[in-house]
Design a protein around this motif. Sequence first.
Motif, short mmCIF file in Angstrom:
data_model
loop_
_atom_site.label_atom_id
_atom_site.label_comp_id
_atom_site.label_asym_id
_atom_site.label_seq_id
_atom_site.Cartn_x
_atom_site.Cartn_y
_atom_site.Cartn_z
N PHE A 326 0.86 -1.18 0.00
CA PHE A 326 0.00 0.00 0.00
C PHE A 326 0.90 1.23 0.00
O PHE A 326 1.98 1.22 0.58
N VAL A 327 0.43 2.30 -0.64
CA VAL A 327 1.17 3.56 -0.63
C VAL A 327 0.88 4.27 0.70
O VAL A 327 -0.26 4.58 0.99
N TYR A 334 4.45 2.20 6.31
CA TYR A 334 3.72 1.00 6.72
C TYR A 334 4.67 -0.17 6.93
O TYR A 334 5.66 -0.34 6.20
N THR A 335 4.34 -1.01 7.91
CA THR A 335 4.83 -2.37 7.96
C THR A 335 3.61 -3.28 8.06
O THR A 335 2.53 -2.84 8.44
N ALA A 339 -2.58 -10.16 8.82
CA ALA A 339 -3.76 -9.33 8.60
C ALA A 339 -3.71 -8.01 9.35
O ALA A 339 -4.73 -7.33 9.48
N ARG A 340 -2.52 -7.64 9.86
CA ARG A 340 -2.37 -6.38 10.57
C ARG A 340 -1.44 -5.46 9.78
O ARG A 340 -0.34 -5.87 9.37
N LEU A 341 -1.90 -4.24 9.58
CA LEU A 341 -1.12 -3.21 8.90
C LEU A 341 -0.75 -2.15 9.94
O LEU A 341 -1.63 -1.71 10.71
N TYR A 342 0.52 -1.77 9.97
CA TYR A 342 0.98 -0.83 10.99
C TYR A 342 1.46 0.46 10.32
O TYR A 342 2.34 0.44 9.46
N LEU A 343 0.86 1.56 10.75
CA LEU A 343 1.27 2.87 10.27
C LEU A 343 2.14 3.53 11.32
O LEU A 343 1.68 3.85 12.42
N LEU A 358 -7.36 2.28 1.23
CA LEU A 358 -7.69 1.36 2.32
C LEU A 358 -9.18 1.32 2.66
O LEU A 358 -9.58 0.54 3.52
N ALA A 359 -9.99 2.14 2.01
CA ALA A 359 -11.43 2.07 2.25
C ALA A 359 -11.93 0.69 1.85
O ALA A 359 -11.64 0.20 0.77
#
Length: 420
Positions: A326-327, A334-335, A339-343, A358-359
């Motif tokens: 993802f941008v 991001y990392t 199923a977890r995305l970390y900002l 991400l919507a």
Amino acid sequence: MRQQWFGEARFGLFVHFGLYSGAARHEWVQNYERLGAEEYQAYFDHFDPDLFDARALARRAKDTSMGYVVLTTKHHEGFCLWESALTDYTSVEACGRDLVREYVDALREEGLRVGLYYSLIDWHHPDFTVDGNHPRRGDDAERERNAHRDMDRYREYLHGQVRELLTGYGEIDYLFFDFTYPEEQGGWAGKGPEDWGAEELLALCRELQPGMLVNDRLGIPGDLVTPEQYQPTAPIVKDGVPQVWEACQTINGSWGYHRDNHDQKSADLLVRMLADSVSMDGNMLLNVGPDGRGALAPRDETVLAEIGEWMRRHRRAIVGAGHAPFVPPREGVYTRRGARLYLHLFTWPLGFVHLPGLAGEATYARFLHDGSWLRMSVTDPEQQADYLTPAGEAPGTLTVHLPVRRPDVLLPVIELTLRS
């Protein structure tokens, strides 16, 4: 499979320790000051690492959520931290201790992966030819003496020492060679893979430790690449193939103990560098240089403790995480782990952070440090005229609503649950 543990760990500790630690003015002090063997001998004669505590070092690495440690078994000065049968220029001769044995045992007790650093360079060995990196490069008479030095004998010594390290200490996880420099410098020839017998040396490593990682500094391809003292700006790809890589970084610009160097990186900068590396599918190997008695400097202990506290609450955004497709927003990186995305928010926005693409993908948002819920909304083009509604974002942009006050952590992280 050889690299699987490495990509999981993401964070390691580099330890530079040797005679230069007592000199206390950079690990290249012998080179920089062009010190002869007689002058440098004083550091051997006074080598007494009474405060070198391998168990404490291993515990500090584990408490900082590091998965592996790399120790300089021999740096360019030629001094060995183990009982080598090939030289008496060792810690056993100097102080009666095999520091590699102490180190390996301590790491295994803590369940950490064992890494060894070995310098291909040796300014102490009589057959190592003087070159543009050698402390004696300023002496023109050394060019004539080079004719009487025998790099074949040195190669035999080098391979013999690597054999000692890979047969005397059980399973080794990572061997960090350092380094190859084929370019001519100051009228002196450099040294390339043929000088080390690199192909044969790598084959020896594969034979003796088939599961061990070997880096890229033999001058031939290894298992990973090792950018030093800079951060890549994208995942490293060569000929279309993603590379395993590790950013090697210091706390203050010096690898060995440098008493008067106070150019200290802050803990929050180092954490951002770590998150940045992982966001691009890389590791970070962070260095410490114990002092002349073998202890970590208080300033380094403080930084590692701060990072350790951040990792205690944010470990899963780093360990086992990697690049996300993802941008990221302009505020951070991001990392991703499953199923977890970390900002990781490098800068703190006012009220909102907008996440394009991400919507419909993210179902829940919260701060990672305390698990507290964060409201999400999706931009509605019909509400763009409302001056209290985020504007300027493309329809369908996911927005996470944030408090005005930045959380009191080194680096705030938002955890987003993605649809499975």
